[in-house]
Design a protein around this motif. Sequence first.
Motif: not given
Length: 262
Positions: A30, A32, A211, A247
Amino acid sequence: MQYFFNTWGSLEKKLLRARHILLCADFDGTITPIKPRPKEAKLGEGIRLLLRKISKRRPFIVGIISGRALKDIEEKVGVKGLIFAGNHGLEIAYKKKNFIYPAAKRYVPLISQIARSLKKRLAPFSGAILEEKNLSLSLHYRLVKREKLPRLKEIFFRIIRPYLAAQKIKLTYGKKVWEVRPPIEWDKGRAVLWLTQRLGPGRAFTIYIGDDATDEDAFRAVNKIGGISIRVGRKRGSSARYYLRNTKDAQRFFRRIGSLKK
Ligand SMILES: [Mg+2]
């Protein structure tokens, strides 16, 4: 699912009216990118500065809600003044106060017992990574050779099946990971609702960005209270109302939020 930036204009107005904005994000995948080994994930300096900047501004309160252990996620993010929730919300820290979901503690010995059984059997599977998180455990299989996966799956399920059958644990699936968790009615969604309520009934506008499968609980929860649910990566069947592409796009989202002008 709508692309988030297509509706930014109307959302912006909503945000500007809110008294408190609880902005919650997942970590891996998300804010990273997901790395082959969970240890290798590292937060970029750009997003770190943005989180710090946003958290210092009214009306924002920033929370990071992860499946990782609390201590791990605090260290990985390294920004003071945020809310941190580890183990999918079973442990939460904010302003030097630590909360552990009371019913969770008694599962610690059982989780570590399962971890020991798994460890004994994992040696032949190079690339299988067991992440012990005290209140839960994760078995990452991203690096396991494809031809070895069925065997790994068989062993994993043979070990956990009795516990599952006795409802002593619950199992969740993420991206190339199986997670063994306490069989408690508590998840990222309930954690986000709990945090929202703590800011005062009806006072906070909540945004959640994630995510993966365990983020779906949080998407549904924020939808219910009229907040904004955003998935990183478009996916059919997701409960998130909006999506961002990746991201990098998520970072762009935080930049936009950071430059909101009252
Ligand atoms: Mg994630």
